[in-house]
Write an enzyme that holds these catalytic residues in place. Structure first.
Site, PDB file in Angstrom:
ATOM      1  N   ARG A 113     -25.968  14.967  16.085  1.00 15.38           N
ATOM      2  CA  ARG A 113     -25.971  13.588  15.603  1.00 15.38           C
ATOM      3  C   ARG A 113     -24.791  12.792  16.149  1.00 15.38           C
ATOM      4  O   ARG A 113     -23.840  13.349  16.679  1.00 15.38           O
ATOM      5  CB  ARG A 113     -25.868  13.581  14.079  1.00 15.38           C
ATOM      6  CG  ARG A 113     -27.179  13.801  13.392  1.00 15.38           C
ATOM      7  CD  ARG A 113     -26.960  13.886  11.897  1.00 15.38           C
ATOM      8  NE  ARG A 113     -28.235  13.962  11.212  1.00 15.38           N
ATOM      9  CZ  ARG A 113     -28.402  14.506  10.025  1.00 15.38           C
ATOM     10  NH1 ARG A 113     -27.388  15.044   9.383  1.00 15.38           N
ATOM     11  NH2 ARG A 113     -29.597  14.521   9.471  1.00 15.38           N
ATOM     12  N   ARG A 162      19.443  10.428  -4.518  1.00 11.96           N
ATOM     13  CA  ARG A 162      20.475  11.478  -4.394  1.00 11.96           C
ATOM     14  C   ARG A 162      21.635  11.023  -3.515  1.00 11.96           C
ATOM     15  O   ARG A 162      22.786  11.393  -3.753  1.00 11.96           O
ATOM     16  CB  ARG A 162      19.836  12.774  -3.883  1.00 11.96           C
ATOM     17  CG  ARG A 162      18.906  13.342  -4.956  1.00 11.96           C
ATOM     18  CD  ARG A 162      18.567  14.785  -4.791  1.00 11.96           C
ATOM     19  NE  ARG A 162      17.825  15.251  -5.961  1.00 11.96           N
ATOM     20  CZ  ARG A 162      17.094  16.345  -5.992  1.00 11.96           C
ATOM     21  NH1 ARG A 162      17.013  17.108  -4.914  1.00 11.96           N
ATOM     22  NH2 ARG A 162      16.473  16.705  -7.096  1.00 11.96           N
ATOM     23  N   ASP A 194       5.560  -4.672   6.148  1.00 14.32           N
ATOM     24  CA  ASP A 194       5.999  -6.033   6.485  1.00 14.32           C
ATOM     25  C   ASP A 194       6.004  -6.991   5.291  1.00 14.32           C
ATOM     26  O   ASP A 194       6.914  -7.809   5.138  1.00 14.32           O
ATOM     27  CB  ASP A 194       5.082  -6.626   7.567  1.00 14.32           C
ATOM     28  CG  ASP A 194       5.686  -6.426   8.944  1.00 14.32           C
ATOM     29  OD1 ASP A 194       6.874  -6.054   9.023  1.00 14.32           O
ATOM     30  OD2 ASP A 194       4.961  -6.647   9.930  1.00 14.32           O
ATOM     31  N   HIS A 234     -23.799  15.565  20.522  1.00 14.25           N
ATOM     32  CA  HIS A 234     -23.269  14.877  19.337  1.00 14.25           C
ATOM     33  C   HIS A 234     -22.117  13.984  19.786  1.00 14.25           C
ATOM     34  O   HIS A 234     -21.463  14.248  20.799  1.00 14.25           O
ATOM     35  CB  HIS A 234     -22.838  15.858  18.244  1.00 14.25           C
ATOM     36  CG  HIS A 234     -21.578  16.599  18.569  1.00 14.25           C
ATOM     37  ND1 HIS A 234     -21.535  17.670  19.432  1.00 14.25           N
ATOM     38  CD2 HIS A 234     -20.313  16.409  18.153  1.00 14.25           C
ATOM     39  CE1 HIS A 234     -20.300  18.119  19.533  1.00 14.25           C
ATOM     40  NE2 HIS A 234     -19.531  17.368  18.767  1.00 14.25           N
ATOM     41  N   GLY A 252       0.839  -1.207   0.000  1.00 15.83           N
ATOM     42  CA  GLY A 252       0.000   0.000   0.000  1.00 15.83           C
ATOM     43  C   GLY A 252       0.867   1.249   0.000  1.00 15.83           C
ATOM     44  O   GLY A 252       1.865   1.305   0.715  1.00 15.83           O
ATOM     45  N   GLY A 294      -6.755   0.425   8.852  1.00 16.50           N
ATOM     46  CA  GLY A 294      -6.077  -0.359   9.888  1.00 16.50           C
ATOM     47  C   GLY A 294      -6.704  -1.736   9.956  1.00 16.50           C
ATOM     48  O   GLY A 294      -7.580  -1.988  10.773  1.00 16.50           O
ATOM     49  N   ARG A 295      -6.269  -2.600   9.019  1.00 10.18           N
ATOM     50  CA  ARG A 295      -6.856  -3.931   8.931  1.00 10.18           C
ATOM     51  C   ARG A 295      -6.479  -4.764  10.155  1.00 10.18           C
ATOM     52  O   ARG A 295      -7.282  -5.473  10.700  1.00 10.18           O
ATOM     53  CB  ARG A 295      -6.371  -4.601   7.647  1.00 10.18           C
ATOM     54  CG  ARG A 295      -7.215  -5.761   7.222  1.00 10.18           C
ATOM     55  CD  ARG A 295      -7.028  -6.129   5.769  1.00 10.18           C
ATOM     56  NE  ARG A 295      -5.730  -5.768   5.215  1.00 10.18           N
ATOM     57  CZ  ARG A 295      -5.510  -5.635   3.915  1.00 10.18           C
ATOM     58  NH1 ARG A 295      -6.478  -5.796   3.057  1.00 10.18           N
ATOM     59  NH2 ARG A 295      -4.307  -5.330   3.469  1.00 10.18           N
ATOM     60  N   ASP A 303       2.464  -0.274  11.511  1.00 10.33           N
ATOM     61  CA  ASP A 303       2.467  -1.593  12.164  1.00 10.33           C
ATOM     62  C   ASP A 303       3.687  -2.446  11.804  1.00 10.33           C
ATOM     63  O   ASP A 303       3.570  -3.641  11.583  1.00 10.33           O
ATOM     64  CB  ASP A 303       1.176  -2.354  11.825  1.00 10.33           C
ATOM     65  CG  ASP A 303       1.034  -2.592  10.327  1.00 10.33           C
ATOM     66  OD1 ASP A 303       1.782  -1.986   9.542  1.00 10.33           O
ATOM     67  OD2 ASP A 303       0.170  -3.403   9.940  1.00 10.33           O
ATOM     68  N   ARG A 340       1.108  -5.322  -5.344  1.00 14.16           N
ATOM     69  CA  ARG A 340       1.308  -6.503  -4.499  1.00 14.16           C
ATOM     70  C   ARG A 340       1.495  -7.667  -5.466  1.00 14.16           C
ATOM     71  O   ARG A 340       0.642  -7.892  -6.317  1.00 14.16           O
ATOM     72  CB  ARG A 340       0.107  -6.712  -3.586  1.00 14.16           C
ATOM     73  CG  ARG A 340      -0.067  -5.576  -2.576  1.00 14.16           C
ATOM     74  CD  ARG A 340      -1.146  -5.864  -1.567  1.00 14.16           C
ATOM     75  NE  ARG A 340      -1.173  -4.853  -0.526  1.00 14.16           N
ATOM     76  CZ  ARG A 340      -1.971  -3.793  -0.519  1.00 14.16           C
ATOM     77  NH1 ARG A 340      -2.831  -3.607  -1.494  1.00 14.16           N
ATOM     78  NH2 ARG A 340      -1.916  -2.929   0.479  1.00 14.16           N
ATOM     79  N   THR A 351       4.264   2.757   5.736  1.00 13.97           N
ATOM     80  CA  THR A 351       2.859   2.341   5.696  1.00 13.97           C
ATOM     81  C   THR A 351       2.076   3.241   6.644  1.00 13.97           C
ATOM     82  O   THR A 351       2.563   3.550   7.739  1.00 13.97           O
ATOM     83  CB  THR A 351       2.647   0.866   6.100  1.00 13.97           C
ATOM     84  OG1 THR A 351       1.262   0.682   6.486  1.00 13.97           O
ATOM     85  CG2 THR A 351       3.505   0.418   7.265  1.00 13.97           C
ATOM     86  N   ILE A 352       0.876   3.607   6.230  1.00 10.67           N
ATOM     87  CA  ILE A 352       0.086   4.494   7.090  1.00 10.67           C
ATOM     88  C   ILE A 352      -0.376   3.769   8.357  1.00 10.67           C
ATOM     89  O   ILE A 352      -0.839   4.392   9.291  1.00 10.67           O
ATOM     90  CB  ILE A 352      -1.127   5.094   6.350  1.00 10.67           C
ATOM     91  CG1 ILE A 352      -2.159   4.009   6.006  1.00 10.67           C
ATOM     92  CG2 ILE A 352      -0.701   5.882   5.132  1.00 10.67           C
ATOM     93  CD1 ILE A 352      -3.540   4.576   5.747  1.00 10.67           C
ATOM     94  N   ASP A 353      -0.263   2.434   8.377  1.00 12.65           N
ATOM     95  CA  ASP A 353      -0.722   1.674   9.542  1.00 12.65           C
ATOM     96  C   ASP A 353       0.241   1.732  10.726  1.00 12.65           C
ATOM     97  O   ASP A 353      -0.144   1.405  11.849  1.00 12.65           O
ATOM     98  CB  ASP A 353      -0.946   0.208   9.155  1.00 12.65           C
ATOM     99  CG  ASP A 353      -2.120   0.034   8.209  1.00 12.65           C
ATOM    100  OD1 ASP A 353      -2.935   0.963   8.120  1.00 12.65           O
ATOM    101  OD2 ASP A 353      -2.203  -1.016   7.558  1.00 12.65           O
ATOM    102  N   ALA A 381      15.528  10.595  -1.642  1.00 16.13           N
ATOM    103  CA  ALA A 381      16.696  10.510  -0.759  1.00 16.13           C
ATOM    104  C   ALA A 381      17.619   9.364  -1.175  1.00 16.13           C
ATOM    105  O   ALA A 381      18.843   9.516  -1.193  1.00 16.13           O
ATOM    106  CB  ALA A 381      16.234  10.321   0.684  1.00 16.13           C
TER     107      ALA A 381
HETATM  108  O1  F6P Z   1      -1.615   0.401   3.595  1.00 19.59           O
HETATM  109  C1  F6P Z   1      -2.218  -0.418   4.548  1.00 19.59           C
HETATM  110  C2  F6P Z   1      -3.669  -0.378   4.361  1.00 19.59           C
HETATM  111  O2  F6P Z   1      -3.950   0.971   4.361  1.00 19.59           O
HETATM  112  C3  F6P Z   1      -4.572  -1.091   5.355  1.00 19.59           C
HETATM  113  O3  F6P Z   1      -4.902  -0.364   6.487  1.00 19.59           O
HETATM  114  C4  F6P Z   1      -5.757  -1.416   4.502  1.00 19.59           C
HETATM  115  O4  F6P Z   1      -6.499  -2.480   4.988  1.00 19.59           O
HETATM  116  C5  F6P Z   1      -5.137  -1.741   3.199  1.00 19.59           C
HETATM  117  O5  F6P Z   1      -4.004  -0.929   3.114  1.00 19.59           O
HETATM  118  C6  F6P Z   1      -6.021  -1.604   2.021  1.00 19.59           C
HETATM  119  O6  F6P Z   1      -5.264  -1.464   0.879  1.00 19.59           O
HETATM  120  P1  F6P Z   1      -5.736  -1.815  -0.594  1.00 19.59           P
HETATM  121  O7  F6P Z   1      -7.118  -1.322  -0.731  1.00 19.59           O
HETATM  122  O8  F6P Z   1      -4.755  -1.108  -1.453  1.00 19.59           O
HETATM  123  O9  F6P Z   1      -5.652  -3.300  -0.719  1.00 19.59           O
END
Ligand code: F6P
Length: 331
Positions: free
Chosen positions: A165, A28, A106, A219, A14, A173-174, A132, A75, A128-130, A25
């Protein structure tokens, strides 16, 4: 020590804001060390297919502030097979790559380990934005994603407040709740649901909304990590239990885009620099990370065995911010 003449750089898995800063980086730093730098497009699949572009200083100009990755990402199923990996090794031989910098999470690093076992030196840069990845306390992209989610939720709060609301917001975050918890703290969420904390729906959601209402709020903001389950379902359960009609928002891939923050640009630049230094100094099979702000380096196998746990004190702090001593769960 063999002299490194030419390296490859790729982004895989991702995407994350700051990947481009890392590519820049790496390029260069390599050039400054007298190496050539080849961009491998579309991750490990690109290495299998021989999909590359030559990078010079100019070709990575003006990408520091850009989200996404100029090298594309993918992937690769093929890379999971021995045949696919042998093809990747053949590409390295053909192009004369003495090492590869792999930017990703990972999954990317599991690929890096396999390739390094076949004799190609690989250095990993965590992005990765997760957030993790066990061997580093920070991964490129996390801060940008948090800020994007916060900006969206702040906007949601405006309209939730006007209409009195309840909002259920699903963040990415899977398998990990870092993003949800950090964002939840930063937006003052009524409740945050993360995969690491076993959910008691009544205690963790219904009672918290009820207590919030009793405290005078009209809310409510519920932040859910996608790994916990569907935000739509959670919204329905809230409706059944409390008779209110929550609005559900799934932030989705919005969180992966946008210009990287200062933290991501700076961290990516340092990690990219040290990745090339590691290759140049003959420490081929490692992952770069940060611990307490400084750069660390771990052999890939050791790095992959490291676990990172969500800091549950943060969960407790999030709970405390809403209701003071009402909190029921222990830190
Ligand atoms: O990059 C990690 C992540 O953002 C997870 O949190 C999410 O489940 C997954 O990627 C979804 O990625 P894609 O839709 O590209 O398979």
């Amino acid at each position: 020590m063999a002299t490194i003449k030419r390296i490859g750089v790729l982004t895989s898995g991702g995407d994350a804001p700051g990947m481009n800063a890392a590519v820049r980086a790496v390029t260069r730093t390599a050039l400054s060390c007298g190496m050539e730098c080849i961009g491998i497009r579309r991750g490990w699949q690109g290495l299998i297919n021989g999909d590359f572009v030559k990078l010079d200083s100019g070709s990575v100009g003006h990408i520091l502030s850009r989200g996404g990755t100029i090298l594309y990402t993918a992937r690769s199923e093929d890379f999971m097979t021995e045949k696919g990996r042998q093809k990747a090794v053949a590409t390295c031989k053909l192009l004369g790559l003495d090492g590869v910098v792999a930017i990703g999470g990972d999954g990317t690093f599991r690929g890096a380990l396999e390739l390094s076992r076949l004799g190609v030196p690989v250095v990993g840069v965590p992005a990765t934005i997760d957030n993790d990845v066990g061997c580093t306390n920070y991964t490129i992209g996390f801060d940008s994603a948090c800020n994007t989610a916060i900006e969206c939720i702040d906007k949601l709060r405006d309209t939730m407040q006007s209409h009195e609301r309840c909002s259920v917001v699903e963040v990415m975050g899977r398998n990990a709740g870092f993003l949800a918890l950090y964002v939840g703290i930063a937006v003052g969420a009524t409740a945050v649901l993360v995969p690491e904390h076993e959910l008691d729906f009544d205690r963790d959601v219904i009672e918290r909304i009820r207590e919030s209402r009793l405290a005078g709020n009209t809310h409510f903001m519920i932040v859910v990590a996608e790994g916990v389950g569907s935000a739509v379902e959670i919204g329905k359960q809230i409706q059944e239990a409390l008779g209110i009609q929550p609005r559900v928002t799934v932030l989705g891939h919005l969180q992966r885009g946008g210009s990287p923050t200062a933290r991501d640009r700076e961290t990516a630049t340092r990690m990219g620099y040290y990745a090339v230094k590691a290759l140049a100094e003959g420490r081929g099979n490692c992952i770069i990370g940060t611990q307490e702000g400084g750069i660390v380096e771990l052999p890939i196998e050791e790095a992959l065995a490291k676990e990172k746990h969500l800091q549950m004190d943060r969960y407790h702090i999030m709970e405390t911010m809403q209701f003071g001593n009402w909190v029921k769960s222990a830190p």
